[in-house]
Every structure is written in C-alpha cells, then in structure tokens.
Design an enzyme around this catalytic site. Sequence first.
Site, mmCIF file in Angstrom:
data_model
loop_
_atom_site.group_PDB
_atom_site.id
_atom_site.type_symbol
_atom_site.label_atom_id
_atom_site.label_comp_id
_atom_site.label_asym_id
_atom_site.label_seq_id
_atom_site.Cartn_x
_atom_site.Cartn_y
_atom_site.Cartn_z
ATOM 1 N N TYR A 2 -12.553 -4.089 11.572
ATOM 2 C CA TYR A 2 -11.239 -3.424 11.484
ATOM 3 C C TYR A 2 -10.464 -3.585 12.804
ATOM 4 O O TYR A 2 -9.275 -3.932 12.797
ATOM 5 C CB TYR A 2 -11.488 -1.955 11.145
ATOM 6 C CG TYR A 2 -10.274 -1.100 10.921
ATOM 7 C CD1 TYR A 2 -9.667 -1.029 9.663
ATOM 8 C CD2 TYR A 2 -9.737 -0.320 11.951
ATOM 9 C CE1 TYR A 2 -8.567 -0.209 9.461
ATOM 10 C CE2 TYR A 2 -8.645 0.496 11.752
ATOM 11 C CZ TYR A 2 -8.060 0.554 10.501
ATOM 12 O OH TYR A 2 -6.968 1.365 10.289
ATOM 13 N N SER A 4 -3.352 0.049 14.433
ATOM 14 C CA SER A 4 -4.225 1.208 14.647
ATOM 15 C C SER A 4 -4.620 1.335 16.110
ATOM 16 O O SER A 4 -4.717 0.331 16.835
ATOM 17 C CB SER A 4 -5.495 1.045 13.812
ATOM 18 O OG SER A 4 -6.420 2.065 14.109
ATOM 19 N N ARG A 12 -0.194 5.575 -1.703
ATOM 20 C CA ARG A 12 -0.863 6.774 -1.165
ATOM 21 C C ARG A 12 -0.665 6.851 0.346
ATOM 22 O O ARG A 12 -0.217 5.896 0.979
ATOM 23 C CB ARG A 12 -2.380 6.689 -1.430
ATOM 24 C CG ARG A 12 -2.750 6.720 -2.861
ATOM 25 C CD ARG A 12 -4.257 6.688 -3.048
ATOM 26 N NE ARG A 12 -4.835 5.369 -2.888
ATOM 27 C CZ ARG A 12 -5.870 5.084 -2.093
ATOM 28 N NH1 ARG A 12 -6.438 6.026 -1.374
ATOM 29 N NH2 ARG A 12 -6.343 3.850 -2.016
ATOM 30 N N GLY A 48 0.830 -1.207 0.000
ATOM 31 C CA GLY A 48 0.000 0.000 0.000
ATOM 32 C C GLY A 48 0.864 1.256 0.000
ATOM 33 O O GLY A 48 0.587 2.212 0.720
ATOM 34 N N ALA A 78 -10.769 -5.886 14.977
ATOM 35 C CA ALA A 78 -10.371 -7.297 15.119
ATOM 36 C C ALA A 78 -9.096 -7.572 14.332
ATOM 37 O O ALA A 78 -8.182 -8.258 14.820
ATOM 38 C CB ALA A 78 -11.502 -8.217 14.648
#
Length: 242
Positions: free
Chosen positions: A153, A140, A11, A8, A155
Amino acid sequence: MKYALVTGGSRGIGRAICLKLADMGYPVVINYASNKAAAEETKQLAETKGVAAELLPFNVALPEEVETALNGWATAHPDDYIAVLVNNAGIRQDAIMALMQNEQWNEVIDTNLNGFFYVTRHLLKNMMTKRFGRIINIVSLSGLKGLPGQTNYSATKAAVIGATKALAQEVGARKVTVNAVAPGFIATDMTKDIDPAEMKRLIPLGRFGEPEEVAEVAGFLASEKAGYITGEVISINGGLYT
Ligand code: NAP
C-alpha cells in the site's frame, strides 16, 4: 458541461467527495466496483443537492473495462466532458513483507497505482484540449511516512505522489492542475478494523478524521480558486505526521 468523476464514489471518502462536488454545483459521475446499493445511496444524496448524478461502475484495475466505460460515457455525453477527476478508489491488503503473497502485492498495485494510470490517461486528453482540468489523487500518510505491514500500500501511494508531481509539470501549460491529498486515519469501512482508542493516543488532535473533512480539501483543489496550486501533496492527518 463540466462533470466530475470520483472513482470509488460509493462509500467513505469517495462518497463525501461526491457530495462536496455536488454542493459546488458539479454534476457527478459516481464510479464503484461492486457495491451498487451504496452507490445508489450516494447518487440519491447528490441529487438532493440539485445536480445530475449518475453511476458508472467499472474496475479501475482492468484497462479494457475502464476504456469501455469511459468511451460509453463520452458517447452518451457528446457536449460534456469530465473536467474534475478524483482518483479515490483504493484497497489495502496488509501483511508483513516476509509473509506477503504475490496476490496481495499485485492486487493493491493494480487497483491503487495502475487504476490511477488507466483512468487519468483516458481523461487527460479532453482536459488538455479544453484547457481546464483538475486531477486530485487520494494518497495516504502511508505513502509519505511508510507504515509497517503496508509495504504494498505504501509503495502505491508513494508512486502516485511521484506521478502527481511529474504529471503536474507535463500538463500545467494546458491549465490542468494535478494534486494529491494524503489523509491519515479517517473513519470509513477501510479503517473499521483499527481500534480508535489505541490510535487516539498517537494522534495529536486525539481522534480519527471524518470523510467530510477530506472532502473539503478535495473540493478546494477542484475549485477555480485553487488554480495556482499544482504538484502539491496536502496532508490531513490530525497532526500525526507532517
Ligand atoms: P472504503 O470505504 O473502503 O471505500 C473504497 C471505495 O473504493 C469504494 O467505493 C469501492 O467500491 C472503491 N473501489 C475499491 N476497489 C475498486 C476498484 N478496483 N475499482 C473501482 N472502485 C473500487 O475506502 P476509504 O477509506 O473511503 O478510502 C478511499 C481512498 O482514501 C483510498 O484510496 C484509500 O487508500 C485512501 N485513504 C483512506 C484512509 C482512511 O483512513 N480511510 C487513509 C488514507 C488514504 P465498492 O463500494 O463497489 O466496493
């Protein structure tokens, strides 16, 4: 030669990490899913730092695609290996659990969790043989604290934190370190639907973070100087949660 791969990398946070690693002298391999134009821009920006940069598109959620792309890269680079892996590719598909569809659950698990597994498993072998590796997982705040509307998300990010700690113990003897970086709210495409004015009141430092601020932490963890840090999760969230 030691390369760095950022999943990823086209961006947002991934791009900023590509540029930080390029600044540090690493030739970078920029993975992305579909946004070729953005990936090309990252490549050009990295090249201005004087390092080699190349694109390696594949969907991290598809094991055959991951294997084909990484085997192809290794064949084209017989004398090189990927010494730094930043597992950054990620998506969110928010919904309260009572209304969450199977697709929303599975797509987020496939990309954020299974993608981490497919890419890391492949590249680990060489890092262990060469006795140097840096694995940095972008997790996160949502995986530490849990955020409503993000059970899928949260999890995945909590699962990657667990895997980071377990893997760090598996591979430490081979001088491979495994750490996680847990951003709070960072100004990227992923958060453009969130009203900054509303969030600012909740964030002690009163603003969203910048991708470059996350990249600084990832860059440090990738460096030789971070050789005694492993199995850690480093938060970068403006004081929102510790
Ligand atoms: P972003 O701006 O939406 O960029 C996502 C990146 O992931 C893009 O490069 C995208 O490629 C790539 N990607 C998505 N699915 C992929 C797949 N299946 N295979 C390969 N690449 C894929 O996101 P971001 O905000 O920079 O987030 C980067 C990471 O940080 C994510 O793991 C995210 O969960 C985490 N994070 C972000 C925040 C935040 O506030 N922004 C906070 C905490 C954690 P294309 O360009 O080709 O689509």
